[in-house]
Design an enzyme around this catalytic site. Structure first.
Site, short mmCIF file in Angstrom:
data_model
loop_
_atom_site.label_atom_id
_atom_site.label_comp_id
_atom_site.label_asym_id
_atom_site.label_seq_id
_atom_site.Cartn_x
_atom_site.Cartn_y
_atom_site.Cartn_z
N GLU A 52 9.08 17.45 14.08
CA GLU A 52 9.58 17.14 12.75
C GLU A 52 8.88 18.06 11.74
OE1 GLU A 52 10.66 13.13 10.33
OE2 GLU A 52 8.61 13.26 11.09
N GLU A 79 9.33 2.38 10.79
CA GLU A 79 10.34 3.43 10.61
C GLU A 79 9.56 4.73 10.56
OE1 GLU A 79 11.93 6.37 9.06
OE2 GLU A 79 12.13 5.23 7.19
N LYS A 104 0.86 -1.18 0.00
CA LYS A 104 0.00 0.00 0.00
C LYS A 104 0.90 1.23 0.00
CE LYS A 104 -1.60 2.97 2.71
NZ LYS A 104 -1.67 4.12 1.78
N CYS A 119 13.06 11.60 6.79
CA CYS A 119 12.88 11.43 8.23
C CYS A 119 14.19 11.49 9.00
CB CYS A 119 12.17 10.11 8.51
SG CYS A 119 12.83 8.74 7.58
#
Length: 486
Positions: free
Chosen positions: A391, A257, A182, A291
């Site tokens: 973030e 992750e 997906k 990331c």
């Protein structure tokens, strides 16, 4: 600097309106499409079909049926399939690069140099590991067998769309698992091209399946399905937590992750003229949408002015503009929601008392269409500020001064994340000592070359499990002890 070459309808991609299940392209049970937006233009260029729980059910049945044969397929045959996939990616690298540029705004030079070739490397590494991996070892009278875990649902993000797909699909297939992919519905084009590559490589029906769709619909259906053995997700903390909660009921293996807020510690003896520009480029790689981007540069207080000057000089020559231009370094942010988040956090940095070195809120001059962000650097950032803790996922860098090396390490570790980190020093022993005290899954010393075998994953809220190399390969294996075997 800006590149003002305009994006136009020549970037429009041909969209499929089907899913890939059990070896064929097929329409969803309940046909529905969503637009694909080119972020350089900020408007739709076509539509893709998206699935739902009924389509997940079809894909799981196909993957489960295929597992009984694929899991016992000779390793050499699985290796041969991965080899075909690898070479097809290389043969179609320009088509893939163009798709990534179109779907998420990556500069074409970056898509060609990084997004596609690094994705191919994950397949090559999985191929090589599968060919040499000891799936059966004898220890005394006991055999230790490493067997494929089963049917795996792989959920991938929009920021490195092909790279994250191959990082999961390669080792899963090499280990003998069957998969349901997906991808993010926000960057779906490269995923469809990859599915066609898998098909053209001759992977048996049901071994690989693709379902486009949203997290709440397709992702949740995968996470809760009793006949899926493992979920591997790369995404936000929120998405990772929701998947883990949903998967817990059926005791699936879950690897995650997730987010990061990576530090870049410059020790006093570092070669600042070299490492500061490299640090900026690392933080802004992929328009800061990585990331593990080192977006907190931690520097000696007495050298703050020098670093600000070096940073500004680096940013001021970065070309921001049309991703089709070979001169462009920074294309647009990949989608509108992320563009608005980056703008909000830049405003939060100003409101929180950080000092702007360059950039700031608002659109890039001369770029009135699309989701272009001004590359922004803040100085005098402290750990209590939002921009030091959240973030941002855009081209925003925080300069954080320290007084002692212990202070620098404390600043580096003052985050809920622990995905990546950087340390710069002319003295390797000093760099190693600092690296050993930073709580993160990877530490890069003096900007080394990328290593596709180095395990990648996080401490703390950056996730569980590892990807890449043998450590990522083994996530897709179960361990069986057979006593009395010898």
């Amino acid at each position: 600097m800006t590149s003002t070459a305009s994006s136009n309808d020549s970037t429009t991609a041909t969209m499929s309106k089907s899913l890939y299940i059990d070896g064929v392209w097929t329409a969803p049970v309940h046909p529905r499409t969503v637009p694909v937006v080119n972020p350089a233009m900020g408007k739709s260029i076509g539509h893709i079909a998206v699935g739902a729980s009924d389509d997940v059910e079809r894909a799981v049945r196909a993957a489960r049926a295929a597992f009984s044969s694929w899991s016992v397929t000779p390793v050499a045959a699985r290796v041969a399939m991965l080899d075909k996939i690898y070479h097809l990616i290389l043969e179609r690298k320009e088509l893939l690069a163009q798709a990534i540029m179109t779907e998420m705004g990556a500069a074409i030079s970056f898509a060609r140099a990084s997004q596609v070739p690094l994705a191919a490397e994950h397949i090559r590494v999985a191929r090589d590991l599968a060919s040499s991996y000891p799936f059966l070892k004898i220890e005394g009278h006991t055999a230790i067998a490493r067997e494929p875990i089963g049917v795996c649902a792989l959920i991938t993000p929009w920021n490195w769309p092909l790279y994250q797909i191959t990082a999961k699909v390669g080792p899963a297939l090499g280990a003998g698992c069957t998969v349901i992919l997906k991808p993010s519905e926000l960057s779906p084009l490269s995923a469809e091209l990859f599915a066609q590559i898998v098909h053209d490589a001759g992977v048996p029906a049901g071994v690989f399946n693709l379902i486009q769709g949203s997290g709440p619909e397709v992702g949740e259906a995968l996470a809760t399905h009793d006949d899926i053995d493992m979920i591997s997700i790369t995404g936000s903390n929120r998405a990772g937590a929701l998947v883990a909660q949903a998967a817990a009921v059926s005791v699936k293996r879950v690897t995650q992750e997730l987010g990061g807020k990576s530090p870049n510690v410059l020790l006093p003896d570092a070669d600042f003229a070299r490492v500061v520009p490299l640090g900026v480029m690392s933080a802004f790689r992929n328009v800061g949408q990585s990331c593990s981007a080192p977006t907190r540069m931690i520097i000696p207080r007495h050298r703050l002015a020098e670093v600000e000057s070096l940073v500004a000089a680096t940013v001021n020559v970065m070309v921001v503009g049309d991703p089709r231009s070979e001169e462009t370094v920074l294309g647009p942010i990949a989608n509108e929601a992320q563009f608005l988040r980056v703008q909000a956090l830049i405003e939060a940095g100003i409101a929180g008392g950080a000092r702007l070195v360059c950039g700031g809120p608002g659109r890039v001059e001369d770029l009135t269409e699309g989701y272009f962000v001004r590359p922004t650097v803040f100085s005098d950032v402290t750990t209590d500020m939002r921009i030091a803790q959240e973030e941002i996922f855009g081209p925003v860098l925080s300069l954080m001064p320290y007084d002692t090396v212990d202070d620098a390490i404390n600043i580096a570790n003052d985050t809920k994340y622990g995905l990546g980190a950087h340390v710069q020093s002319e003295d390797l022993d000093s760099a190693r000592a600092v690296a050993s005290r930073i709580r993160s899954g990877q530490v890069h010393i003096n900007h080394p070359a990328w290593d596709p075998h180095a395990p990648f994953g996080g401490y703390k809220r950056s996730g569980n499990g590892r990807e890449y190399g043998i450590y990522g390969f083994e996530e897709y294996l179960e361990t069986k002890a057979i006593l009395g075997y010898a």
